[in-house]
Design an enzyme around this catalytic site. Sequence first.
Site, PDB file in Angstrom:
ATOM      1  N   GLU A 129       0.856  -1.195   0.000  1.00 16.82           N
ATOM      2  CA  GLU A 129       0.000   0.000   0.000  1.00 16.82           C
ATOM      3  C   GLU A 129       0.890   1.243   0.000  1.00 16.82           C
ATOM      4  OE1 GLU A 129      -2.710  -0.263   3.281  1.00 16.82           O
ATOM      5  OE2 GLU A 129      -3.670  -2.058   2.451  1.00 16.82           O
ATOM      6  N   PHE A 158       1.947  -0.221  -6.450  1.00 18.77           N
ATOM      7  CA  PHE A 158       3.009  -0.996  -7.136  1.00 18.77           C
ATOM      8  C   PHE A 158       2.562  -2.421  -7.506  1.00 18.77           C
ATOM      9  CE2 PHE A 158       5.991   1.312  -3.934  1.00 18.77           C
ATOM     10  CZ  PHE A 158       6.061   2.443  -4.718  1.00 18.77           C
ATOM     11  N   GLU A 244       8.044 -16.597  -3.849  1.00 14.99           N
ATOM     12  CA  GLU A 244       8.286 -15.316  -4.547  1.00 14.99           C
ATOM     13  C   GLU A 244       9.773 -14.947  -4.455  1.00 14.99           C
ATOM     14  OE1 GLU A 244       5.859 -11.978  -3.280  1.00 14.99           O
ATOM     15  OE2 GLU A 244       7.037 -10.560  -4.443  1.00 14.99           O
ATOM     16  N   GLY A 365       9.534  -7.744  -3.366  1.00 14.58           N
ATOM     17  CA  GLY A 365       9.370  -9.030  -2.673  1.00 14.58           C
ATOM     18  C   GLY A 365      10.101  -9.086  -1.338  1.00 14.58           C
ATOM     19  N   GLY A 366      10.447  -7.926  -0.789  1.00 12.86           N
ATOM     20  CA  GLY A 366      11.219  -7.863   0.465  1.00 12.86           C
ATOM     21  C   GLY A 366      12.611  -7.350   0.159  1.00 12.86           C
ATOM     22  N   GLU A 369      17.527  -5.192   3.074  1.00 16.50           N
ATOM     23  CA  GLU A 369      17.582  -4.846   4.500  1.00 16.50           C
ATOM     24  C   GLU A 369      16.615  -5.718   5.305  1.00 16.50           C
ATOM     25  OE1 GLU A 369      17.213  -2.713   1.978  1.00 16.50           O
ATOM     26  OE2 GLU A 369      19.043  -1.515   2.042  1.00 16.50           O
TER      27      GLU A 369
HETATM   28  C1  LIG Z   1       8.155  -2.534  -9.981  1.00 15.15           C
HETATM   29  C2  LIG Z   1       7.552  -3.000  -8.700  1.00 15.15           C
HETATM   30  C3  LIG Z   1       6.659  -4.068  -8.713  1.00 15.15           C
HETATM   31  C4  LIG Z   1       6.052  -4.493  -7.531  1.00 15.15           C
HETATM   32  N1  LIG Z   1       5.087  -5.489  -7.567  1.00 15.15           N
HETATM   33  C5  LIG Z   1       4.366  -5.745  -6.446  1.00 15.15           C
HETATM   34  C6  LIG Z   1       3.227  -6.640  -6.499  1.00 15.15           C
HETATM   35  O1  LIG Z   1       2.919  -7.226  -7.542  1.00 15.15           O
HETATM   36  N2  LIG Z   1       2.495  -6.809  -5.372  1.00 15.15           N
HETATM   37  C7  LIG Z   1       2.801  -6.177  -4.194  1.00 15.15           C
HETATM   38  O2  LIG Z   1       2.089  -6.384  -3.218  1.00 15.15           O
HETATM   39  N3  LIG Z   1       3.881  -5.360  -4.108  1.00 15.15           N
HETATM   40  C8  LIG Z   1       4.659  -5.113  -5.202  1.00 15.15           C
HETATM   41  N4  LIG Z   1       5.736  -4.257  -5.135  1.00 15.15           N
HETATM   42  C9  LIG Z   1       6.075  -3.652  -3.857  1.00 15.15           C
HETATM   43  C10 LIG Z   1       7.378  -4.125  -3.249  1.00 15.15           C
HETATM   44  O3  LIG Z   1       7.261  -5.429  -2.753  1.00 15.15           O
HETATM   45  C11 LIG Z   1       7.771  -3.079  -2.200  1.00 15.15           C
HETATM   46  O4  LIG Z   1       8.222  -1.945  -2.915  1.00 15.15           O
HETATM   47  C12 LIG Z   1       8.825  -3.566  -1.238  1.00 15.15           C
HETATM   48  O5  LIG Z   1       8.315  -4.561  -0.393  1.00 15.15           O
HETATM   49  C13 LIG Z   1       9.380  -2.414  -0.363  1.00 15.15           C
HETATM   50  O6  LIG Z   1       8.355  -1.670   0.206  1.00 15.15           O
HETATM   51  P1  LIG Z   1       8.353  -0.053   0.058  1.00 15.15           P
HETATM   52  O7  LIG Z   1       8.570   0.241  -1.386  1.00 15.15           O
HETATM   53  O8  LIG Z   1       7.133   0.468   0.684  1.00 15.15           O
HETATM   54  O9  LIG Z   1       9.633   0.422   0.846  1.00 15.15           O
HETATM   55  P2  LIG Z   1       9.732   0.713   2.431  1.00 15.15           P
HETATM   56  O10 LIG Z   1       9.210  -0.450   3.188  1.00 15.15           O
HETATM   57  O11 LIG Z   1       9.143   2.049   2.717  1.00 15.15           O
HETATM   58  O12 LIG Z   1      11.303   0.780   2.620  1.00 15.15           O
HETATM   59  C14 LIG Z   1      12.077   1.945   2.346  1.00 15.15           C
HETATM   60  C15 LIG Z   1      13.512   1.653   2.796  1.00 15.15           C
HETATM   61  O13 LIG Z   1      13.538   1.401   4.219  1.00 15.15           O
HETATM   62  C16 LIG Z   1      14.137   0.151   4.456  1.00 15.15           C
HETATM   63  N5  LIG Z   1      13.492  -0.496   5.608  1.00 15.15           N
HETATM   64  C17 LIG Z   1      12.165  -0.675   5.823  1.00 15.15           C
HETATM   65  N6  LIG Z   1      11.971  -1.343   6.963  1.00 15.15           N
HETATM   66  C18 LIG Z   1      13.197  -1.601   7.481  1.00 15.15           C
HETATM   67  C19 LIG Z   1      13.666  -2.282   8.647  1.00 15.15           C
HETATM   68  N7  LIG Z   1      12.827  -2.863   9.514  1.00 15.15           N
HETATM   69  N8  LIG Z   1      15.016  -2.360   8.848  1.00 15.15           N
HETATM   70  C20 LIG Z   1      15.873  -1.798   7.969  1.00 15.15           C
HETATM   71  N9  LIG Z   1      15.486  -1.162   6.847  1.00 15.15           N
HETATM   72  C21 LIG Z   1      14.176  -1.074   6.605  1.00 15.15           C
HETATM   73  C22 LIG Z   1      13.937  -0.663   3.184  1.00 15.15           C
HETATM   74  O14 LIG Z   1      14.876  -1.717   3.087  1.00 15.15           O
HETATM   75  C23 LIG Z   1      14.104   0.407   2.124  1.00 15.15           C
HETATM   76  O15 LIG Z   1      15.461   0.594   1.859  1.00 15.15           O
HETATM   77  C24 LIG Z   1       6.389  -3.865  -6.293  1.00 15.15           C
HETATM   78  C25 LIG Z   1       7.320  -2.816  -6.279  1.00 15.15           C
HETATM   79  C26 LIG Z   1       7.885  -2.373  -7.460  1.00 15.15           C
HETATM   80  C27 LIG Z   1       8.840  -1.212  -7.406  1.00 15.15           C
END
Ligand SMILES: Cc1cc2nc3c(=O)[nH]c(=O)nc-3n(C[C@H](O)[C@H](O)[C@H](O)COP(=O)(O)OP(=O)(O)OC[C@H]3O[C@@H](n4cnc5c(N)ncnc54)[C@H](O)[C@@H]3O)c2cc1C
Length: 382
Positions: A129, A158, A244, A365-366, A369
């Site tokens: 989200e 995304f 995944e 997919g995670g 970090e």
């Molecule tokens: C092209 C694309 C396709 C995607 N497809 C899908 C899909 O089909 N379905 C779906 O559900 N999602 C999808 N995603 C989402 C994707 O899985 C997320 O972008 C990803 O899980 C990271 O979440 P975020 O982008 O909100 O980053 P955030 O969680 O906001 O993270 C930002 C930064 O903070 C760091 N961070 C966060 N928490 C911690 C912690 N506890 N300790 C240390 N560092 C931390 C992260 O590593 C990152 O560097 C997609 C994303 C992209 C870009």
Amino acid sequence: MAHWLFKEEHEILRKSIRSFVQKEITPHVEEWEEKGEFPADLFRRLGQLGFFGLKYAEQYGGSGEDYVADAVFVEEMARCGSGGVQAGIGAHAHLATPPIYKFGNEEQKQRFLVPAIRGEKIGALGITEPNAGSDVASLVTTAVSDGDHYVVNGSKMFITNGVRADFVVLAVKTNPRAGHKGLSFLVAEKGTPGFTVGKKLDKLGWRPSDTGELIFENCRVPKENLLGEENRGFYYIMQNFQWERLILALGAVSAAELALEEALRYARQRVQFGKPIGKFQVIRHKLADMATAIETGRCLTYHALSKFVRGEDAVTEVSMAKIVACEAHNRVADEALQIHGGYGYMMEFPVQRYWRDARIGTIGGGTTEVMKEIIAKRIIKD
Ligand SMILES: Cc1cc2nc3c(=O)[nH]c(=O)nc-3n(C[C@H](O)[C@H](O)[C@H](O)COP(=O)(O)OP(=O)(O)OC[C@H]3O[C@@H](n4cnc5c(N)ncnc54)[C@H](O)[C@@H]3O)c2cc1C
């Protein structure tokens, strides 16, 4: 020599997928990249050929529960040279359909899984989200019980295949006060009133895959679309993540190999200072480092895969494999571009795309970090 995980039937399958990819995908990659989409017909072709059913039982149109065969499918699809095509196909085959197979009832399997295996319905997985990415439990899309329906409100960000999916396996909060214990999986169908696609997102790589923002406003989803038990969604999501992450690692190794091949080809043909650049020790050692990084990623990924297919707890190894393979993919693609010099920066050379496509591996997919957090928790046991 093929790895011991792969039997003769897997190598036969590999040949047939490789030949399909070379004939029916690779020649169109440049055009699809340019357009920012690939034809939906590719889902139907892959379905007809049986490639979406490799890990599913025959009664649903599959060919047996063979995850190693599915790994071959991932590896060979990644060799098409477009991460975006691989991502769209992968989100359908490896993200959206497994929860229906694992947690869905017979009626749901007939309604969603069977046409998805045939490539007639396209699936997506909607977890992320706008304000909930790594912290899955903090998602706020709610599904409130109302008679024989859930009323869904919220948005997803995304989502791969989000724009053209016929159904989305959706993570929702059915008990907003229960944290991760209040999550459930619902299947939302395209055309349901209140379910709209906000926009198709523009992105750095994976260009032919559609990445959508989904909006749910008082969207009534029938309760018969609940997968498994209410409030068990977090456990389902965590289970689903293992495949995944493995497929992301498998795809990363294959795509990195393609970047290395491109760099080797260029290093042999590009002449500077009177000889091919591949004769300079600095370039030779770069190539050696790239090949070593790929092999390291492959070994760890196959080790995680072997534990996964034996049904063992593979969470630590899968997380490690995702880190090592996806980080290696980034480094290898970056060095491949460097070896191409200025030509590597030009859009007419595929290496620029390999570099752009690689970048998502350590995020989707995670993130790396988050993978490290999972490994740390498991080894420190705190
Ligand atoms: C092209 C694309 C396709 C995607 N497809 C899908 C899909 O089909 N379905 C779906 O559900 N999602 C999808 N995603 C989402 C994707 O899985 C997320 O972008 C990803 O899980 C990271 O979440 P975020 O982008 O909100 O980053 P955030 O969680 O906001 O993270 C930002 C930064 O903070 C760091 N961070 C966060 N928490 C911690 C912690 N506890 N300790 C240390 N560092 C931390 C992260 O590593 C990152 O560097 C997609 C994303 C992209 C870009």
